[in-house]
Design a protein around this motif. Structure first.
Motif, short mmCIF file in Angstrom:
data_model
loop_
_atom_site.label_atom_id
_atom_site.label_comp_id
_atom_site.label_asym_id
_atom_site.label_seq_id
_atom_site.Cartn_x
_atom_site.Cartn_y
_atom_site.Cartn_z
N GLU A 77 0.83 -1.21 0.00
CA GLU A 77 0.00 0.00 0.00
C GLU A 77 0.87 1.25 0.00
O GLU A 77 0.49 2.29 -0.56
CB GLU A 77 -0.93 -0.02 1.22
N GLY A 78 2.05 1.15 0.59
CA GLY A 78 2.95 2.30 0.63
C GLY A 78 3.45 2.71 -0.73
O GLY A 78 3.65 3.91 -0.99
N ILE A 79 3.66 1.75 -1.65
CA ILE A 79 4.14 2.12 -2.99
C ILE A 79 2.98 2.37 -3.96
O ILE A 79 3.20 2.83 -5.08
CB ILE A 79 5.07 1.04 -3.58
N ASN A 80 1.73 2.08 -3.53
CA ASN A 80 0.59 2.30 -4.41
C ASN A 80 0.35 3.78 -4.69
O ASN A 80 -0.32 4.13 -5.66
CB ASN A 80 -0.68 1.68 -3.82
N ASN A 81 0.85 4.63 -3.82
CA ASN A 81 0.67 6.07 -4.00
C ASN A 81 1.73 6.69 -4.91
O ASN A 81 1.68 7.88 -5.19
CB ASN A 81 0.69 6.77 -2.64
N GLU A 82 2.68 5.87 -5.35
CA GLU A 82 3.73 6.38 -6.22
C GLU A 82 3.39 6.10 -7.69
O GLU A 82 2.70 5.16 -8.02
CB GLU A 82 5.07 5.70 -5.88
N VAL A 83 3.88 6.95 -8.56
CA VAL A 83 3.72 6.74 -10.01
C VAL A 83 4.88 5.86 -10.46
O VAL A 83 6.05 6.25 -10.40
CB VAL A 83 3.73 8.07 -10.77
N THR A 122 10.63 0.62 -12.44
CA THR A 122 10.63 1.02 -11.03
C THR A 122 9.68 0.15 -10.22
O THR A 122 9.91 -0.09 -9.03
CB THR A 122 10.25 2.50 -10.88
N LEU A 123 8.59 -0.35 -10.83
CA LEU A 123 7.65 -1.20 -10.11
C LEU A 123 8.34 -2.49 -9.67
O LEU A 123 8.24 -2.90 -8.51
CB LEU A 123 6.44 -1.51 -10.98
N LEU A 124 9.04 -3.13 -10.57
CA LEU A 124 9.73 -4.37 -10.23
C LEU A 124 10.80 -4.13 -9.16
O LEU A 124 11.01 -4.96 -8.27
CB LEU A 124 10.35 -5.01 -11.47
N THR A 125 11.49 -3.00 -9.25
CA THR A 125 12.51 -2.67 -8.25
C THR A 125 11.88 -2.49 -6.88
O THR A 125 12.38 -3.00 -5.87
CB THR A 125 13.26 -1.39 -8.66
N LYS A 126 10.77 -1.74 -6.83
CA LYS A 126 10.08 -1.51 -5.57
C LYS A 126 9.55 -2.81 -4.98
O LYS A 126 9.69 -3.07 -3.78
CB LYS A 126 8.93 -0.52 -5.78
N LEU A 127 8.92 -3.63 -5.81
CA LEU A 127 8.41 -4.91 -5.32
C LEU A 127 9.55 -5.80 -4.82
O LEU A 127 9.40 -6.51 -3.83
CB LEU A 127 7.61 -5.62 -6.42
N THR A 130 9.74 -15.91 -2.89
CA THR A 130 10.05 -16.08 -4.31
C THR A 130 8.93 -15.43 -5.13
O THR A 130 7.76 -15.73 -4.91
CB THR A 130 10.15 -17.57 -4.69
N ALA A 131 9.29 -14.55 -6.05
CA ALA A 131 8.30 -13.85 -6.87
C ALA A 131 8.45 -14.25 -8.33
O ALA A 131 9.55 -14.50 -8.82
CB ALA A 131 8.47 -12.34 -6.73
N LYS A 132 7.30 -14.32 -9.01
CA LYS A 132 7.29 -14.65 -10.44
C LYS A 132 6.34 -13.68 -11.15
O LYS A 132 5.15 -13.65 -10.85
CB LYS A 132 6.84 -16.08 -10.67
N THR A 133 6.88 -12.88 -12.06
CA THR A 133 6.07 -11.91 -12.80
C THR A 133 5.46 -12.58 -14.02
O THR A 133 6.17 -13.08 -14.88
CB THR A 133 6.91 -10.69 -13.21
N LEU A 134 4.12 -12.56 -14.09
CA LEU A 134 3.41 -13.20 -15.20
C LEU A 134 3.02 -12.20 -16.28
O LEU A 134 3.04 -12.52 -17.48
CB LEU A 134 2.15 -13.90 -14.67
N LYS A 135 2.63 -10.99 -15.88
CA LYS A 135 2.28 -9.93 -16.84
C LYS A 135 2.92 -8.64 -16.37
O LYS A 135 2.80 -8.27 -15.20
CB LYS A 135 0.76 -9.76 -16.94
N PHE A 161 -0.78 -5.88 -14.83
CA PHE A 161 0.37 -6.43 -14.10
C PHE A 161 -0.12 -7.59 -13.25
O PHE A 161 -1.12 -7.48 -12.52
CB PHE A 161 1.01 -5.37 -13.20
N VAL A 162 0.58 -8.73 -13.31
CA VAL A 162 0.26 -9.90 -12.49
C VAL A 162 1.57 -10.52 -12.01
O VAL A 162 2.48 -10.78 -12.80
CB VAL A 162 -0.55 -10.95 -13.27
#
Length: 557
Positions: A68-74, A79-84, A100-105, A114-115
């Motif tokens: 929720e903290g990064i949801n307020n950022e553009v 940058t999304l993948l870096t933040k996650l 372990t994270a896996k980006t599907l979309k 994004f998924v």
């Protein structure tokens, strides 16, 4: 000597009994010790499982707060993948926690989809052979409603034996009946059956448009005999809700965003693109029929009504100023968009080689036996029949009618109607259900029939109000109209109907199995939530601006 032998045998018997008692005693002692060890192990295992689950709860909750903290950022795709990644690293700092994270979309410049799946793992104590508890989270920009089997921001009416596997969210009221519903020759009939079956969580808010609670949120049909009328009364004791379900849901108080999708706005955007584009394509063509194979290396505009029975391959946009008809042998391939300024009758195959391309129809559309690789926007009504094979999304401005729908693409057909949606006459009078991979959405009333029809929706449904109608078992429009040979009986031969009239009720000209309460008798309308709708989302599925996290599964490894 005889006496001595008798004494010897007596002593031998005593020794045998003593030995047997000793063995039984040792066995019982062993069993007792083993049982105590098993109980101790089981107790330890349960305690360790509880501790591991608590650790996962804490890690999941922290992840949601950090998200929720990064949801307020553009954020853009990088940058999304870096933040996650930094969020996952912080969670992994917890002792023993693995992430372990896996980006599907991935988000692109033209697509906000994004998924990502996130596996959070915790060990189950040191004594259990390396066992671990794994929780899988899904992080996505896909709208809330696609995480549910049934969602409405209005009322949900379940007429009869509807079978739902998945979670349900109702903003207003729930109406339950043990009678199905169908319309024959202008008259509405309510054949007797059983109450619905729901396997999943159910939230019924019972709130009106202003957010105030109604006096009652639950209603049941109190008519016990009439087949042409219903009388819904409020359920005053919500503790007795289990009386109105064959299989009862778990009652929850979930929070779901049920904001309607702006279908009209999305269609208007495509219309504006059509208006701008038609003035940019010069040298219009006067073809009215295309057969064989036609190839163009640039965008093309057709000035008249066009019929396609062959292959049309265009490197660019295709713009049609009149109506467009494509037969089952027709195939339209384009790297751009397809703009149709009239009505469309579509069969065959439309292949959009660019994943961001779409079909825009500025009129009514009839779709049957169509393969579509992509998304479609229709600025009028839509009539969808027979095979519609797609892992794509269709936006319809007005009412939508769906009959005999089938989707064998391996994906999910998402059909969104700004008007009402009627799903009827699908797989009529069949004994086995037709499986339809689809999510069906209406900004007005969505009504679906499983009385004469027999279908299983793998995906979900949304409506401003939803009405689902179903019976169980066999439904026929006649008792067969033919005779079946059953062999000799005494001195003569006997013939009979293929269905026994004593086993069927005649209501409104249809024949229903009498024993609707029979355990295991399948519903003729089943809705089953499809997780793959999220993990393999169709092209063009609506998205929201913020990321949201959902729990998919928890399992022992």
């Amino acid at each position: 000597m005889k006496k001595l032998n008798q004494n010897g045998y007596a002593l031998l018997n005593v020794l045998m009994v003593f030995t047997l008692v000793t063995i039984l005693g040792i066995s019982l002692l062993s069993i007792t010790i083993s049982s105590q060890a098993y109980v101790k192990h089981s107790k330890t295992y349960l305690e360790d499982m509880t501790k591991a689950e608590k650790r996962l709860d804490e890690a999941s909750a922290e992840y949601e707060v950090l998200l929720e903290g990064i949801n307020n950022e553009v954020l853009n795709s990088q940058t999304l993948l870096t933040k996650l990644g930094s969020l996952e690293a912080r969670i992994e700092q917890r002792s023993g926690i693995e992430v372990t994270a896996k980006t599907l979309k991935q988000i692109t410049a033209t697509n906000n989809l994004f998924v990502q799946t996130v596996d959070i793992t915790a060990p189950v104590g040191p004594e259990h052979a390396g066992k671990k508890l794994k929780r899988t989270l899904k992080v996505s920009t896909i709208a809330d409603i696609f995480n549910y089997g049934v969602v409405t921001n209005g009322d949900l009416t379940l007429n009869g034996a509807v079978d739902i596997k998945g979670n349900i969210f109702v903003q207003k009221r729930l109406y339950l009946s043990n009678r199905g519903k169908f319309i024959q020759s202008g008259t509405t009939y309510y054949p007797g059956t059983v109450y619905p079956s729901i396997q999943g969580d159910m939230t019924v808010k019972g709130l009106d448009a202003s957010g105030q609670p109604y006096s009652s949120a639950y209603f049941y049909n109190s008519s016990s005999s009439s087949t042409t009328a219903q009388n819904f009364r409020p359920i005053t004791n919500t503790g007795s809700l289990s009386s109105y379900f064959v299989s009862s849901p778990r009652i929850r108080d979930a929070i779901v965003s049920t904001n309607q999708i702006n279908i009209l706005g999305r269609i208007n955007e495509k219309h504006a693109a059509y208006t701008a584009r038609k003035g940019q394509i010069a040298n219009g063509l006067n073809n009215s029929l295309l057969s064989g194979t036609t190839v163009y290396n640039t965008s093309k505009k057709f000035l008249q009504n066009l019929e396609l029975t062959g292959v049309l391959n265009v490197a660019g946009d295709v713009l049609m100023e009149g109506n467009f008809t494509m037969g089952e042998a027709g195939r339209l391939i384009t790297s751009g968009n397809v703009f149709i300024n009239g009505q469309a009758d579509l069969k065959g195959t439309i292949e959009l080689t660019n994943p961001n391309s779409y079909v825009y129809i500025n009129g009514k559309a009839a779709i049957s036996n169509l393969n579509l690789d992509g998304q479609m926007y229709i600025s009028d009504a839509a009539d969808i029949r027979s095979d519609f094979n797609t892992n794509g999304t269709v936006y319809v401005e007005k009412n939508t009618s769906i009959e005999n729908l089938n989707n064998v693409s391996g994906g999910t057909a998402v059909i969104l109607s700004n008007g009402s949606m009627l799903v009827a006459n699908n797989n009529e009078y069949s004994s086995t259900p037709k499986i339809i991979d689809a999510f069906l959405y209406s900004n007005e009333t969505l009504e679906m029939y499983g009385v004469g029809s027999n279908i299983k929706i793998k995906g979900g449904v949304y409506g401003s109000n939803i009405i689902l109608n179903a019976t169980k078992g066999e439904t026929r429009n006649s008792l067969g109209g033919r005779y079946v040979w059953v062999g000799p009986k005494w001195y003569h031969y006997e013939w009979r109907y293929d269905l026994d009239p004593e086993l069927y009720n005649n209501v409104g000209g249809l024949y229903f199995e009498k024993n609707q309460q029979k355990p295991g008798l399948p519903s003729r309308l089943q809705i089953e939530f499809k997780e793959d709708l999220i993990l393999n989302p169709p092209t063009g599925i609506p998205t929201v601006e913020k990321l949201k996290v959902e729990t998919i599964d928890t399992e022992v490894k």
